[in-house]
Design an enzyme around this catalytic site. Structure first.
Site, PDB file in Angstrom:
ATOM      1  N   TYR A  18       0.869  -1.189   0.000  1.00  0.00           N
ATOM      2  CA  TYR A  18       0.000   0.000   0.000  1.00  0.00           C
ATOM      3  C   TYR A  18       0.898   1.228   0.000  1.00  0.00           C
ATOM      4  O   TYR A  18       1.905   1.267   0.721  1.00  0.00           O
ATOM      5  CB  TYR A  18      -0.883  -0.016   1.247  1.00  0.00           C
ATOM      6  CG  TYR A  18      -1.729   1.230   1.455  1.00  0.00           C
ATOM      7  CD1 TYR A  18      -1.446   2.110   2.506  1.00  0.00           C
ATOM      8  CD2 TYR A  18      -2.801   1.537   0.632  1.00  0.00           C
ATOM      9  CE1 TYR A  18      -2.211   3.253   2.724  1.00  0.00           C
ATOM     10  CE2 TYR A  18      -3.584   2.678   0.841  1.00  0.00           C
ATOM     11  CZ  TYR A  18      -3.277   3.523   1.889  1.00  0.00           C
ATOM     12  OH  TYR A  18      -4.033   4.659   2.081  1.00  0.00           O
TER      13      TYR A  18
ATOM     14  N   ASP B 233       9.436   3.308  -1.375  1.00  0.00           N
ATOM     15  CA  ASP B 233       8.432   3.950  -0.524  1.00  0.00           C
ATOM     16  C   ASP B 233       8.843   3.676   0.914  1.00  0.00           C
ATOM     17  O   ASP B 233       8.569   2.611   1.455  1.00  0.00           O
ATOM     18  CB  ASP B 233       7.049   3.389  -0.829  1.00  0.00           C
ATOM     19  CG  ASP B 233       6.002   4.018   0.093  1.00  0.00           C
ATOM     20  OD1 ASP B 233       4.798   3.861  -0.184  1.00  0.00           O
ATOM     21  OD2 ASP B 233       6.385   4.660   1.092  1.00  0.00           O
TER      22      ASP B 233
ATOM     23  N   LYS C  63       5.358   9.927   8.033  1.00  0.00           N
ATOM     24  CA  LYS C  63       5.311   9.419   9.406  1.00  0.00           C
ATOM     25  C   LYS C  63       6.409  10.016  10.301  1.00  0.00           C
ATOM     26  O   LYS C  63       6.312  11.168  10.724  1.00  0.00           O
ATOM     27  CB  LYS C  63       5.341   7.882   9.392  1.00  0.00           C
ATOM     28  CG  LYS C  63       4.080   7.286   8.716  1.00  0.00           C
ATOM     29  CD  LYS C  63       4.026   5.799   8.792  1.00  0.00           C
ATOM     30  CE  LYS C  63       2.993   5.234   7.838  1.00  0.00           C
ATOM     31  NZ  LYS C  63       1.655   5.137   8.416  1.00  0.00           N
TER      32      LYS C  63
HETATM   33  P1  KE4 Z   1      -0.296   8.728   4.452  1.00  0.00           P
HETATM   34  O1  KE4 Z   1      -0.955   9.371   3.238  1.00  0.00           O
HETATM   35  O2  KE4 Z   1      -1.285   7.923   5.273  1.00  0.00           O
HETATM   36  O3  KE4 Z   1       0.519   9.733   5.284  1.00  0.00           O
HETATM   37  O4  KE4 Z   1       0.811   7.700   3.913  1.00  0.00           O
HETATM   38  C1  KE4 Z   1       0.402   6.735   2.977  1.00  0.00           C
HETATM   39  C2  KE4 Z   1       1.375   5.567   2.992  1.00  0.00           C
HETATM   40  C3  KE4 Z   1       2.341   5.495   2.004  1.00  0.00           C
HETATM   41  N1  KE4 Z   1       3.226   4.479   1.982  1.00  0.00           N
HETATM   42  C4  KE4 Z   1       3.197   3.497   2.915  1.00  0.00           C
HETATM   43  C5  KE4 Z   1       4.200   2.382   2.844  1.00  0.00           C
HETATM   44  C6  KE4 Z   1       2.232   3.529   3.948  1.00  0.00           C
HETATM   45  O5  KE4 Z   1       2.201   2.534   4.872  1.00  0.00           O
HETATM   46  C7  KE4 Z   1       1.308   4.584   3.995  1.00  0.00           C
HETATM   47  C8  KE4 Z   1       0.231   4.671   5.049  1.00  0.00           C
HETATM   48  N2  KE4 Z   1       0.248   3.664   6.067  1.00  0.00           N
HETATM   49  C9  KE4 Z   1      -1.028   3.390   6.677  1.00  0.00           C
HETATM   50  C10 KE4 Z   1      -0.918   2.151   7.561  1.00  0.00           C
HETATM   51  N3  KE4 Z   1      -0.338   1.068   6.911  1.00  0.00           N
HETATM   52  C11 KE4 Z   1      -1.510   4.576   7.441  1.00  0.00           C
HETATM   53  C12 KE4 Z   1      -2.662   4.301   8.346  1.00  0.00           C
HETATM   54  C13 KE4 Z   1      -3.961   4.758   7.735  1.00  0.00           C
HETATM   55  O6  KE4 Z   1      -4.170   4.577   6.511  1.00  0.00           O
HETATM   56  O7  KE4 Z   1      -4.783   5.280   8.509  1.00  0.00           O
END
Ligand code: KE4
Length: 454
Positions: A145, A240, A268
Site C-alpha cells: 500500500y 516507498d 510518518k
Molecule cells: P499517508 O498518506 O497515510 O501519510 O501515507 C500513505 C502511505 C504510504 N506508503 C506506505 C508504505 C504507507 O504505509 C502509507 C500509510 N500507512 C497506513 C498504515 N499502513 C496509514 C494508516 C492509515 O491509513 O490510517
C-alpha cells in the site's frame, strides 16, 4: 467487546458526522470487530482512552511515534514554533534544516520536496518518474500500500504481467491499465513484466520492507535485483520509505540494505507526529519539479514551520540517542517470546519482524508475500487483538499491518505484553502444553532467512 461506554457513545455520534465515524478506515476496527477506542491523550508508550483506561501502545499512530507520544523535547520545539506563527506560505529556515537532515541521512536524496502526507509524496514521485522517463507504466507489488493514490489502488490482473484492474470504486479502468501488480519477492514475475513491457515502464515502486500486508521482509538480494532490473531497462526505482524511513535505521532501509533508489518517499517519523510527507532523489530528477521544471506539484501547508519543528527535533533525537539497537533487541525478544508461546499453546503462528516492526500471522506457512499472508487466520488475529486489548495492550487493529515499538518501551513493557499474550492465546483456542519442549529463545527457528543487512 472491549470499548467503554464513553467510546461507544462517542462512536455513535461520530458516525452521524464522520464517514464510518473515523477519518481513516483502518481506525474503525472493522478488521477486528467491536467499537474503536476513543483516545483522550498519550504519553510515552501509554495511551489513555476516554473511559479512563490506560493501554501500552504498539500501534504508535501507525508508525510516526518512534520516540513515544508527547516527547518533552518535541513538545517544546513545537510550542516555540507555534508562538512564532504557524504558517506563512513563504520559505522558512526550518524547511531547509529538515531537508538537510534528510539529505545527510539518505545520500541518495540530494533534493527534497515536502508534502503534507505520504500519499501526496508517492503521487508526486510517480508523476515525476513518468515525466523523467517519458513512460507511463508503473510496477507495484501485490499487498503493498502506498497511500490512496488513484493509479496504485489497483489489483493484479489475471496473470503476473497483465495490466491492473481498479481496486477501488472511482478509479477509471484506463488509469489502472498502466499499473502492473506483481507478487512481492518474486524475481521471475519482475523479469516477465520487464520482458513484456520493459520500454514502457516508468518506475518500480516498492516498500523495501513491506508493512502493509503485515511485515514481510525482502528475500536476500531481492532489492538489489530490482535495482539492477530498473537500471537495465532505464526505469526509475522508487523506495516507498514512508514506514521504513528513520524506522529501520537512522535514514531507512536503503542505508541498511545498501541499495540506492532513484527516488525515495517519506512520511510518518519525519513529521514527528505532524502531517508531513516528502519525496526526494538525485538533483537531475528532482529539478524537473516546479518551479524549476515542468512537473507541477504544490501544497498550501507543505513544509510548514510547526511540522518542520517536530520533524527536526525528532530526527535530532534519533541521531543523538541512536535507539535502534535497543529497539531491535526489544522487538526480537518480543518476537521470540510470541513464537515460544505459539509452540507452548500448540497454535501455528509466524512472527515476521525486523528492527522495530513486527506482525503475528496465525498460519503454519512462512509469510513471504500477499498469497501467504492472506492464508493466515484473521479470526484468530481478531481474538488475539481483543484478548490483548482487554489486558491493556493496544496492538494495531488489523492483521495486515505492522506493530511498532518506540524508545519509550522498556523491558518491563515486553514482559507485560508477553504475560498478556499468554492469556490472549488461550482466547485464540490454545491449550498450554506444560510438557511442550520449548526451545530456548536462541534456538527458536526464524521462519525465513532475514537477508544480510536487514
Ligand atoms: P499517508 O498518506 O497515510 O501519510 O501515507 C500513505 C502511505 C504510504 N506508503 C506506505 C508504505 C504507507 O504505509 C502509507 C500509510 N500507512 C497506513 C498504515 N499502513 C496509514 C494508516 C492509515 O491509513 O490510517
Amino acid at each position: 467487546m472491549t470499548a467503554g461506554p464513553k467510546s461507544k457513545r462517542l462512536f455513535e455520534s461520530a458516525q452521524e458526522v464522520l464517514v464510518g465515524g473515523v477519518n481513516s478506515p483502518v481506525r474503525a476496527f472493522r478488521a477486528v470487530g467491536g467499537t474503536p477506542l476513543f483516545i483522550q491523550k498519550a504519553k510515552g508508550c501509554r495511551m489513555l482512552d476516554v473511559d479512563g483506561r490506560w493501554y501500552t501502545d504498539f500501534c504508535l499512530s501507525w508508525g510516526p511515534m518512534i520516540l513515544g507520544h508527547a516527547h518533552p523535547k518535541v513538545v517544546m520545539a513545537v510550542q516555540k514554533a507555534i508562538r512564532e506563527g504557524t504558517t506563512f506560505g513563504a520559505p522558512t529556515e526550518r524547511e531547509v534544516q529538515l531537508a538537510q537532515k534528510i539529505s545527510e541521512a539518505l545520500p541518495s536524496v540530494q533534493q527534497v520536496r515536502f508534502t503534507s502526507s505520504g500519499t501526496e509524496a508517492v503521487m508526486s514521485a510517480i508523476r515525476l518518474a513518468r515525466a523523467f522517463t517519458r513512460r507511463n507504466k508503473v510496477v507495484k507489488f501485490i499487498g503493498s500500500y502506498h497511500g490512496h493514490v488513484d493509479q496504485l489502488l489497483v489489483k493484479a490482473g489475471s496473470g503476473a504481467a497483465t495490466l491492473g484492474i481498479p481496486d477501488s470504486e472511482g478509479v477509471p479502468d484506463s488509469w489502472a491499465q498502466d499499473t502492473l501488480c506483481l507478487p512481492y519477492n518474486s524475481p521471475k514475475a519482475v523479469e516477465e513484466a520487464f520482458g513484456r513491457w520493459g520500454n514502457e515502464i516508468a518506475c518500480v515502486i516498492v516498500e523495501p520492507v513491506a508493512a502493509n500486508m503485515g511485515v514481510v521482509v525482502p528475500q536476500a538480494g531481492y532489492l538489489k535485483f530490482l535495482r539492477d532490473m530498473a537500471l537495465k531497462h532505464k526505469a526509475l526505482l522508487i523506495f516507498d520509505e514512508v514506514v521504513t524511513g528513520f524506522r529501520l535505521a537512522y535514514g531507512g532501509a536503503q542505508t541498511v540494505c545498501g541499495v540506492d533508489p532513484d527516488l525515495t518517499c517519506l512520511g510518518k517519523i519525519i513529521g514527528g507526529g505532524f502531517p508531513v510527507g516528502a519525496y526526494g532523489g538525485r538533483k537531475e530528477i528532482m529539478e524537473k519539479v516546479a518551479p524549476t521544471g515542468p512537473v507541477y506539484q504544490a501544497g498550501t501547508l507543505s513544509g510548514n514551520p510547526v511540522a518542520m519543528a517536530a520533524g527536526i527535533e525528532t530526527l535530532t533525537l534519533l541521531k543523538e540517542k541512536d535507539p535502534y539497537p535497543h529497539l531491535a533487541r526489544l522487538t526480537t525478544w518480543l518476537a521470540n517470546g510470541i513464537r515460544e508461546r505459539g509452540l507452548r499453546y500448540g497454535i501455528p503462528l509466524q512472527v515476521n519482524h525486523t528492527a522495530s516492526v513486527l506482525t503475528v500471522f496465525f498460519t503454519d506457512r512462512p509469510v513471504v508475500d500477499w498469497e501467504s499472508a492472506k492464508s493466515s487466520n484473521t479470526d484468530r488475529f481478531a481474538s488475539f487483538f481483543h484478548g490483548l486489548l482487554r489486558q491493556g495492550v493496544y496492538f494495531p487493529p488489523a492483521q495486515f499491518e505492522a506493530a511498532f515499538l518506540s524508545s519509550a518501551h522498556t523491558p518491563y513493557d515486553i514482559e507485560r505484553v508477553l504475560q498478556a499474550i499468554d492469556k490472549s492465546l488461550t482466547s485464540v483456542g490454545g491449550r498450554k502444553h506444560p510438557e511442550a519442549k520449548v526451545p530456548s529463545q536462541s534456538k527458536i527457528a526464524r521462519p525465513h532467512k532475514v537477508p544480510a543487512g536487514l
